[in-house]
Design a protein around this motif. Structure first.
Motif, PDB file in Angstrom:
ATOM      1  N   LYS A 153      37.983  23.545  35.006  1.00 52.26           N
ATOM      2  CA  LYS A 153      38.865  23.509  36.170  1.00 52.26           C
ATOM      3  C   LYS A 153      40.194  24.134  35.783  1.00 52.26           C
ATOM      4  CE  LYS A 153      37.070  19.254  38.248  1.00 52.26           C
ATOM      5  NZ  LYS A 153      37.443  17.909  38.722  1.00 52.26           N
ATOM      6  N   GLY A 154      40.683  25.016  36.632  1.00 49.40           N
ATOM      7  CA  GLY A 154      41.966  25.668  36.397  1.00 49.40           C
ATOM      8  C   GLY A 154      42.894  25.454  37.579  1.00 49.40           C
ATOM      9  N   ALA A 155      44.132  25.857  37.440  1.00 49.82           N
ATOM     10  CA  ALA A 155      45.120  25.693  38.499  1.00 49.82           C
ATOM     11  C   ALA A 155      44.777  26.526  39.732  1.00 49.82           C
ATOM     12  CB  ALA A 155      46.502  26.078  37.975  1.00 49.82           C
ATOM     13  N   LYS A 156      44.153  27.696  39.547  1.00 49.13           N
ATOM     14  CA  LYS A 156      43.856  28.582  40.670  1.00 49.13           C
ATOM     15  C   LYS A 156      42.385  28.605  41.058  1.00 49.13           C
ATOM     16  CE  LYS A 156      47.653  31.777  39.993  1.00 49.13           C
ATOM     17  NZ  LYS A 156      48.010  33.192  39.898  1.00 49.13           N
ATOM     18  N   GLY A 157      41.529  27.930  40.286  1.00 48.88           N
ATOM     19  CA  GLY A 157      40.116  27.954  40.613  1.00 48.88           C
ATOM     20  C   GLY A 157      39.278  27.220  39.586  1.00 48.88           C
ATOM     21  N   THR A 158      37.986  27.127  39.877  1.00 45.02           N
ATOM     22  CA  THR A 158      37.031  26.431  39.016  1.00 45.02           C
ATOM     23  C   THR A 158      35.986  27.425  38.551  1.00 45.02           C
ATOM     24  OG1 THR A 158      37.362  24.426  40.306  1.00 45.02           O
ATOM     25  CG2 THR A 158      35.404  24.502  38.905  1.00 45.02           C
ATOM     26  N   THR A 159      35.640  27.338  37.277  1.00 47.13           N
ATOM     27  CA  THR A 159      34.626  28.212  36.690  1.00 47.13           C
ATOM     28  C   THR A 159      33.461  27.364  36.216  1.00 47.13           C
ATOM     29  OG1 THR A 159      36.336  29.743  35.940  1.00 47.13           O
ATOM     30  CG2 THR A 159      34.167  29.925  34.895  1.00 47.13           C
ATOM     31  N   VAL A 160      32.243  27.783  36.559  1.00 52.99           N
ATOM     32  CA  VAL A 160      31.025  27.099  36.131  1.00 52.99           C
ATOM     33  C   VAL A 160      30.112  28.130  35.473  1.00 52.99           C
ATOM     34  CG1 VAL A 160      29.012  25.754  36.854  1.00 52.99           C
ATOM     35  CG2 VAL A 160      31.202  25.424  38.019  1.00 52.99           C
ATOM     36  N   VAL A 161      29.689  27.850  34.262  1.00 51.55           N
ATOM     37  CA  VAL A 161      28.680  28.642  33.568  1.00 51.55           C
ATOM     38  C   VAL A 161      27.455  27.747  33.488  1.00 51.55           C
ATOM     39  CG1 VAL A 161      28.004  29.691  31.375  1.00 51.55           C
ATOM     40  CG2 VAL A 161      30.327  30.014  32.243  1.00 51.55           C
ATOM     41  N   PHE A 162      26.337  28.200  34.032  1.00 51.97           N
ATOM     42  CA  PHE A 162      25.151  27.343  34.099  1.00 51.97           C
ATOM     43  C   PHE A 162      23.888  28.146  33.852  1.00 51.97           C
ATOM     44  CE2 PHE A 162      25.855  29.087  38.250  1.00 51.97           C
ATOM     45  CZ  PHE A 162      24.600  29.336  38.764  1.00 51.97           C
ATOM     46  N   GLY A 163      22.805  27.442  33.603  1.00 49.89           N
ATOM     47  CA  GLY A 163      21.534  28.124  33.435  1.00 49.89           C
ATOM     48  C   GLY A 163      20.500  27.267  32.752  1.00 49.89           C
ATOM     49  N   THR A 164      19.412  27.915  32.385  1.00 43.58           N
ATOM     50  CA  THR A 164      18.296  27.223  31.749  1.00 43.58           C
ATOM     51  C   THR A 164      18.459  27.152  30.242  1.00 43.58           C
ATOM     52  OG1 THR A 164      17.044  29.297  31.760  1.00 43.58           O
ATOM     53  CG2 THR A 164      16.645  27.771  33.586  1.00 43.58           C
ATOM     54  N   GLU A 165      19.489  27.799  29.707  1.00 45.26           N
ATOM     55  CA  GLU A 165      19.795  27.700  28.278  1.00 45.26           C
ATOM     56  C   GLU A 165      20.479  26.366  27.994  1.00 45.26           C
ATOM     57  OE1 GLU A 165      18.875  29.248  25.776  1.00 45.26           O
ATOM     58  OE2 GLU A 165      18.729  31.390  26.112  1.00 45.26           O
ATOM     59  N   GLY A 166      20.561  25.997  26.714  1.00 41.14           N
ATOM     60  CA  GLY A 166      21.257  24.788  26.300  1.00 41.14           C
ATOM     61  C   GLY A 166      22.764  24.987  26.299  1.00 41.14           C
ATOM     62  N   PHE A 167      23.494  23.897  26.082  1.00 39.13           N
ATOM     63  CA  PHE A 167      24.957  23.947  26.105  1.00 39.13           C
ATOM     64  C   PHE A 167      25.523  24.930  25.077  1.00 39.13           C
ATOM     65  CE2 PHE A 167      24.340  19.559  27.867  1.00 39.13           C
ATOM     66  CZ  PHE A 167      24.832  19.826  29.133  1.00 39.13           C
ATOM     67  N   ALA A 168      24.927  25.005  23.907  1.00 42.17           N
ATOM     68  CA  ALA A 168      25.439  25.912  22.864  1.00 42.17           C
ATOM     69  C   ALA A 168      25.354  27.367  23.313  1.00 42.17           C
ATOM     70  CB  ALA A 168      24.678  25.701  21.559  1.00 42.17           C
ATOM     71  N   LYS A 169      24.224  27.773  23.864  1.00 43.46           N
ATOM     72  CA  LYS A 169      24.057  29.155  24.337  1.00 43.46           C
ATOM     73  C   LYS A 169      24.960  29.439  25.532  1.00 43.46           C
ATOM     74  CE  LYS A 169      20.521  30.833  21.868  1.00 43.46           C
ATOM     75  NZ  LYS A 169      20.157  32.150  21.480  1.00 43.46           N
ATOM     76  N   LEU A 170      25.118  28.441  26.414  1.00 44.22           N
ATOM     77  CA  LEU A 170      26.030  28.621  27.544  1.00 44.22           C
ATOM     78  C   LEU A 170      27.455  28.827  27.027  1.00 44.22           C
ATOM     79  CD1 LEU A 170      24.658  25.952  30.049  1.00 44.22           C
ATOM     80  CD2 LEU A 170      24.302  28.429  30.108  1.00 44.22           C
ATOM     81  N   GLY A 171      27.814  28.099  25.968  1.00 40.80           N
ATOM     82  CA  GLY A 171      29.126  28.254  25.358  1.00 40.80           C
ATOM     83  C   GLY A 171      29.311  29.634  24.758  1.00 40.80           C
ATOM     84  N   GLU A 172      28.267  30.164  24.140  1.00 38.12           N
ATOM     85  CA  GLU A 172      28.335  31.518  23.581  1.00 38.12           C
ATOM     86  C   GLU A 172      28.569  32.546  24.687  1.00 38.12           C
ATOM     87  OE1 GLU A 172      24.818  32.269  21.232  1.00 38.12           O
ATOM     88  OE2 GLU A 172      25.169  30.487  19.992  1.00 38.12           O
ATOM     89  N   PHE A 173      27.879  32.353  25.811  1.00 34.49           N
ATOM     90  CA  PHE A 173      28.087  33.252  26.953  1.00 34.49           C
ATOM     91  C   PHE A 173      29.515  33.106  27.477  1.00 34.49           C
ATOM     92  CE2 PHE A 173      28.114  33.903  31.582  1.00 34.49           C
ATOM     93  CZ  PHE A 173      27.743  35.240  31.633  1.00 34.49           C
ATOM     94  N   ALA A 174      29.974  31.877  27.650  1.00 35.60           N
ATOM     95  CA  ALA A 174      31.335  31.627  28.156  1.00 35.60           C
ATOM     96  C   ALA A 174      32.380  32.274  27.253  1.00 35.60           C
ATOM     97  CB  ALA A 174      31.589  30.133  28.304  1.00 35.60           C
ATOM     98  N   ALA A 175      32.104  32.345  25.959  1.00 33.08           N
ATOM     99  CA  ALA A 175      33.051  32.951  25.031  1.00 33.08           C
ATOM    100  C   ALA A 175      33.210  34.457  25.250  1.00 33.08           C
ATOM    101  CB  ALA A 175      32.612  32.675  23.596  1.00 33.08           C
ATOM    102  N   THR A 176      32.258  35.091  25.943  1.00 32.55           N
ATOM    103  CA  THR A 176      32.352  36.530  26.208  1.00 32.55           C
ATOM    104  C   THR A 176      33.134  36.820  27.487  1.00 32.55           C
ATOM    105  OG1 THR A 176      30.323  36.727  27.534  1.00 32.55           O
ATOM    106  CG2 THR A 176      30.096  36.889  25.119  1.00 32.55           C
ATOM    107  N   LEU A 177      33.475  35.792  28.250  1.00 33.49           N
ATOM    108  CA  LEU A 177      34.123  36.005  29.539  1.00 33.49           C
ATOM    109  C   LEU A 177      35.591  36.374  29.368  1.00 33.49           C
ATOM    110  CD1 LEU A 177      32.601  33.010  31.541  1.00 33.49           C
ATOM    111  CD2 LEU A 177      31.827  35.394  31.473  1.00 33.49           C
ATOM    112  N   THR A 178      35.998  37.362  30.138  1.00 36.33           N
ATOM    113  CA  THR A 178      37.377  37.820  30.103  1.00 36.33           C
ATOM    114  C   THR A 178      37.809  38.219  31.509  1.00 36.33           C
ATOM    115  OG1 THR A 178      38.916  39.369  29.089  1.00 36.33           O
ATOM    116  CG2 THR A 178      36.683  40.159  29.462  1.00 36.33           C
ATOM    117  N   ASP A 179      39.120  38.207  31.748  1.00 38.29           N
ATOM    118  CA  ASP A 179      39.621  38.603  33.062  1.00 38.29           C
ATOM    119  C   ASP A 179      40.195  40.017  33.050  1.00 38.29           C
ATOM    120  OD1 ASP A 179      41.923  38.113  31.622  1.00 38.29           O
ATOM    121  OD2 ASP A 179      42.836  36.800  33.118  1.00 38.29           O
ATOM    122  N   HIS A 180      39.890  40.776  32.032  1.00 38.86           N
ATOM    123  CA  HIS A 180      40.347  42.176  31.992  1.00 38.86           C
ATOM    124  C   HIS A 180      39.314  43.081  31.351  1.00 38.86           C
ATOM    125  CE1 HIS A 180      41.839  40.136  28.361  1.00 38.86           C
ATOM    126  NE2 HIS A 180      41.615  41.260  27.733  1.00 38.86           N
TER     127      HIS A 180
END
Length: 180
Positions: A153-180
């Motif tokens: 949850k952020g001040a301007k919005g909410t981000t959800v990363v979800f899927g059939t992978e486990g939490f560790a793999k979802l975290g690895e994907f989330a680590a690649t996210l950038t806003d630029h």
């Protein structure tokens, strides 16, 4: 009372002709099926149809009221399968992938009401006590009947990363996210 004698004459070979016509019809249908199978191209692939998403990221970033995220530097084997931006009300950004393990991993963001958005994105997922650290930030874990999810949850919005992978793999994907 007069009685009439009616004689019904059967044509010779009528039953044999009907059976022969049915066999010929069946043979014609089978021949058409064989021609279609061998001469009409079919992919034989895995059914994943990759979609381009980079242009959509650029367009959605200009319109989104929050820092719109997208992965950068994903290893080969990741195929985007869904991309959409629905704004301005609640401004929902969705980007879905099939990863190299043939698992579904997606990102959803919204500026709408966080609780309703999280419930929808996680398909009634239940908040867990545990968190997953992504680039030094704690993301809350949610367990759903179909998916696992990480929520930020952020001040301007909410981000959800979800899927059939486990939490560790979802975290690895989330680590690649950038806003630029």
């Amino acid at each position: 009372m007069a009685t009439e004698n009616v004689t019904v004459r059967k044509r010779p070979g009528m039953a044999a002709k009907s059976v022969r016509d049915m066999v010929l019809s069946l043979a014609a249908v089978l021949a058409a099926g064989i021609v279609i199978y061998f001469f009409i191209p079919h992919s034989g692939g895995d059914g994943v149809h990759a979609v381009p998403y980079q242009d959509s990221v650029l367009s959605a970033r200009r319109a989104a009221p929050y820092p719109l995220l997208a992965p950068q530097g994903l290893p080969s084997g990741w195929n985007a399968t869904a991309v959409s931006y629905d704004g301005p009300k609640d401004a929902v950004w969705t980007l879905g992938f099939i990863d190299p393990d043939k698992q579904y991993v997606a990102l959803k963001q919204s500026s709408g009401a966080a609780d309703a958005f999280i419930r929808d994105a996680t398909i009634d997922g239940v908040k867990q006590a545990a968190t997953t650290q992504v680039n030094g930030v704690a993301w809350t874990q949610y367990q759903g009947s179909r998916y696992q999810a990480l929520v930020l949850k952020g001040a301007k919005g909410t981000t959800v990363v979800f899927g059939t992978e486990g939490f560790a793999k979802l975290g690895e994907f989330a680590a690649t996210l950038t806003d630029h």
